[in-house]
Design a protein around this motif. Structure first.
Motif, PDB file in Angstrom:
ATOM      1  N   ASN A   1       0.796  -1.236   0.000  1.00  7.32           N
ATOM      2  CA  ASN A   1       0.000   0.000   0.000  1.00  7.32           C
ATOM      3  C   ASN A   1       0.826   1.283   0.000  1.00  7.32           C
ATOM      4  OD1 ASN A   1      -2.608  -1.065  -0.181  1.00  7.32           O
ATOM      5  ND2 ASN A   1      -2.570  -1.636   1.987  1.00  7.32           N
TER       6      ASN A   1
ATOM      7  N   THR B   1      -6.829  -4.474   1.119  1.00  4.47           N
ATOM      8  CA  THR B   1      -7.217  -4.916   2.465  1.00  4.47           C
ATOM      9  C   THR B   1      -7.046  -6.423   2.638  1.00  4.47           C
ATOM     10  OG1 THR B   1      -9.502  -5.041   1.699  1.00  4.47           O
ATOM     11  CG2 THR B   1      -8.837  -3.015   2.840  1.00  4.47           C
TER      12      THR B   1
ATOM     13  N   GLU C   1      -2.991  -3.420   6.262  1.00  7.33           N
ATOM     14  CA  GLU C   1      -4.406  -3.055   6.463  1.00  7.33           C
ATOM     15  C   GLU C   1      -5.336  -4.273   6.495  1.00  7.33           C
ATOM     16  OE1 GLU C   1      -2.274   0.500   5.441  1.00  7.33           O
ATOM     17  OE2 GLU C   1      -2.250  -1.491   4.572  1.00  7.33           O
ATOM     18  N   SER C   2      -4.811  -5.471   6.268  1.00  8.23           N
ATOM     19  CA  SER C   2      -5.654  -6.672   6.209  1.00  8.23           C
ATOM     20  C   SER C   2      -6.165  -7.075   7.595  1.00  8.23           C
ATOM     21  CB  SER C   2      -4.854  -7.829   5.608  1.00  8.23           C
ATOM     22  OG  SER C   2      -5.603  -9.027   5.687  1.00  8.23           O
ATOM     23  N   LYS C   3      -7.336  -7.698   7.609  1.00  8.39           N
ATOM     24  CA  LYS C   3      -7.884  -8.220   8.874  1.00  8.39           C
ATOM     25  C   LYS C   3      -7.095  -9.438   9.331  1.00  8.39           C
ATOM     26  CE  LYS C   3     -12.591  -6.600   8.041  1.00  8.39           C
ATOM     27  NZ  LYS C   3     -13.890  -7.007   7.483  1.00  8.39           N
TER      28      LYS C   3
END
Length: 720
Positions: free
Chosen positions: A488, A520, A547-549
């Protein structure tokens, strides 16, 4: 002949043939070296990326060798001259040079003295005399039958001269003779250099130079070559003629034969006119190739630690690009490298202008919360450093500086890439931004520059460009993939170095995130245009998605091993939430208690992959550069006149070359630790002891202010 090639490579590299064959198969399937090195350890026995790159290079060489063997055999077959013995000899040739030696007699030649003699019908005479039969005719008697004025053979002397030319060429083309002579010359010949001019130059060391070929150093060969190119040196390979002729006589003479004296004279002519000049060219070419390879290898060795220097993260940084006429260019960047402010100050114009510069910069420091200053080490860097120290005193602490190598900064500033990145800034201000970012994240910034321009080698401009680019490109690729890249925030230049990506897919990733917002999840990368499943397989493990869960998306665990990672956590009583919270303190012990082999089998992976997955789970998002000693940040300045013999200083290794190590000790001029002062133990090369970027202790031996030379020692540092 893949089996034979795998066998040869296994012997050369000291690896199992099974593992080598697996690597060959993986390369042929289009897998990249970083991907193979990291994610296919079970298949190649955990070879490192350097070994894998050597294997790839040698594989290419051996395949080219095999192709050349086939081409040579086909050419000789077309002439109707390929025998079983010759075919077997070509197949057994271990190098391209040996193949070319065997091909030499059959290679189409330009017109030589021997071809002209053959056109005059003198080949049978040459054959009779070269056979050297005990009861054969005397050369003069045999030559009478070949006098033919119409063909240009007016008398016996003409006939014998032509026969001698044919025999000389046959001797010169004999593969076994060339091989023996080559080995002798490499063992016994010397390279000699003489002054080609009265003019003094940097090559005066070589104005009367003789060194046995077996003892020549790579840097000597490269310096002599350049001196010859620039017209300062005359260079030759000197070999005892009589010693060389012994090799020829042993190979071709039949003692007691009627024509022996004639053949002996032809052999001497073959050496003087054909073999010696040809061997000299060949030996010089071989020496240059070896010196090039050594220099390229050293450049690559220096480049890796330079790129892997620890970043100075999370600080607002001011970059200063020093200069006289154009002033000192200033750029302030935030913790992520985004430009906050720019200016130009003129500290070298006079005391008033210097004070104005300090006022202006201190206001910028306070306004943006600057904590670090990066100063380029080029022109006027000395004065700029002095100003920075006064600036630090004025703002009252909380600020430190570091001299940063600005090698290649001007190349980058004027490049289309910099124009695309900073269209609003002129060339000079772009350079200041680059210098600030080099302190924050050397790798992310240096990937934008052609590695040749970074300046950690010797004679890089004399190297074969393609070979140098391949070697250095491989180092950059290995470094980028070892660290990992935030998908990102990474620039197209950085993404372009990720395994499996190219210039197009790198730009497409940036364009996709600009249009759709940050990624994400790793899987989302598959939506990028022109990035297919194979490219995703190669690049996914090296791209981080903070930013990923899923915490796994921000680790070097490959998506293909996610199931194995989750299974490992379940088997050891942990969850992904524990990974995110950093609560895996006992993971290693629990794995050992369960048994690694058994645990790996239950997780469906090999032990090397299991250990890699575990290491990532214990430190998700870790940066391998953080484990290295941090760079030295200074708050005060030393001048050359402050240096005294016996002073012990801490410095940073800037360059490692054949004859020593250059160390930045905080004065404008880097000091040289000669190879004899690097270690108290015998070493062949300084790289056995130090790498670029190492923090070392040195003692000052000698300071020559006039010549701006500082001699240092690492081995004489007093033991604390």
């Amino acid at each position: 002949m893949p089996e034979t090639i795998a066998h040869l490579l296994a012997q050369e590299l000291g690896q199992s043939e099974h593992h080598v064959q697996n690597v060959i198969d993986l390369l042929d399937e289009g897998n990249t070296i970083p991907f193979i090195a990291r994610y296919r350890k079970e298949l190649h026995g955990s070879m490192d990326d350097t070994t894998l790159r050597t294997l790839e290079e040698r594989l290419q060489y051996l395949r080219n060798l095999q192709q050349r063997r086939e081409e040579v055999k086909a050419s000789i077959e077309n002439q109707g001259k390929l025998t079983e013995e010759l075919s077997a000899a070509i197949d057994a040739a271990a190098t391209l040079a040996e193949v070319e030696d065997l091909y030499r007699p059959y290679k189409p030649k330009r017109r030589t003295r021997a071809t002209m003699a053959r056109e005059k019908g003198l080949e049978p005479l040459a054959a009779v005399l070269f056979a050297q039969k005990m009861d054969g005719p005397a050369p003069e008697a045999a030559a009478v039958d070949y006098i033919d004025p119409e063909k240009g053979v007016k008398n016996v002397e003409d006939a014998l001269q032509g026969a001698s030319d044919i025999i000389a060429e046959q001797i010169s083309d004999d593969a076994a003779i060339r091989k023996s002579l080559r080995a002798l010359m490499l063992r016994r010949a010397s390279l000699c250099a003489q002054a080609a001019t009265e003019e003094d130059s940097v090559y005066r060391l070589y104005y009367d130079f003789t060194q046995p070929i077996s003892r020549l150093q790579g840097h000597q060969i490269l310096a002599i070559n350049r001196g010859e190119r620039e017209g300062f040196l005359k260079v030759s390979v000197e070999m005892d003629r009589e010693e060389a002729l012994v090799v020829l006589r042993r190979a071709v003479l039949m003692p007691g034969a009627t024509s022996m004296a004639f053949v002996r004279a032809a052999a001497e002519d073959a050496y003087d006119r054909l073999l010696q000049p040809s061997m000299e060219r060949e030996i010089r070419s071989t020496l240059t190739e070896e010196a090039d390879e050594g220099a390229i290898g050293q450049f690559a060795l220096n480049l890796k630690p330079l790129l892997m220097q620890p970043p100075v993260k999370g600080h607002v940084t001011m970059g200063l690009d020093p200069g006289y006429r154009m002033g000192c260019k200033v750029a302030v960047v935030d913790a992520t490298g985004k430009v906050l402010d720019t200016a130009v100050v003129y500290p070298t114009y006079g005391e008033r202008q210097k004070n104005e510069a300090i006022e202006k910069l201190s206001a910028m420091v306070k306004r943006h919360g600057v904590t670090h200053i990066a100063i380029g080490n080029g022109t006027a860097s000395r004065e700029t450093e002095q100003m920075a120290v006064e600036l630090i005193r004025k703002v009252g602490g909380g600020l430190s500086y570091m001299i940063v190598s600005e090698a290649g900064a001007s190349v980058y500033s004027a490049s289309p890439l910099a124009a695309e990145e900073f269209p609003q800034f002129d060339v000079n201000l772009r350079s200041a931004v680059s210098i600030a970012r080099r302190l924050q994240d050397p790798l992310a910034e240096l990937v934008k520059i052609d590695p040749k321009a970074i300046g950690v080698g010797q004679y890089q401009h004399d190297m074969p460009p393609k070979r140098l680019d391949e070697a250095l490109g491989g180092v950059v690729e290995d470094c980028v993939n070892a660290v990992g890249v935030d998908v990102n925030t990474a620039s197209p230049s950085l993404l372009n170095r990720v395994a499996g990506l190219n210039a197009t897919t790198a730009k497409n990733i940036v364009k996709y995130r600009e249009e759709n917002g940050p990624f994400t999840a790793r899987k989302q990368i598959l939506k990028v245009p022109k990035l297919g499943p194979k490219a995703y397989e190669q690049c996914a493990g090296f791209l981080r998605v903070p930013e990923s869960k899923s915490v796994l998306d921000n680790t070097a665990v490959h998506p293909e091993s996610y199931t194995a990672a989750e299974k490992l956590l379940a088997e050891t009583g942990y969850t992904l939430a524990d990974v995110a919270a950093g609560r895996l303190g006992d993971l290693k012990k629990r794995m050992e208690d369960t048994g690694l082999e058994d645990l790996a089998a239950r997780c469906g992976v090999g032990v090397p992959t299991l250990l890699d997955v575990a290491a990532e789970l214990m430190k998700p998002g870790r940066d391998p550069r953080d484990e290295l000693p941090p760079p030295i940040l200074r708050t005060d300045v030393l001048e050359m006149k402050d240096l005294k013999p016996g002073m012990v200083l801490t410095g940073t290794v800037r360059n490692v070359i054949d004859f020593g190590v250059f160390v930045d000790i905080g004065v404008h001029q880097d000091g040289l630790v000669h190879i004899s002062q690097v270690s108290s133990k015998f070493i062949k090369h300084p790289s056995e002891v130090v790498s670029v970027g190492d923090i070392v202790q040195v003692v000052v031996l000698e300071v020559d202010e006039k010549k701006k030379r500082i001699s240092l020692s690492m081995k004489q540092v007093p033991k604390s």
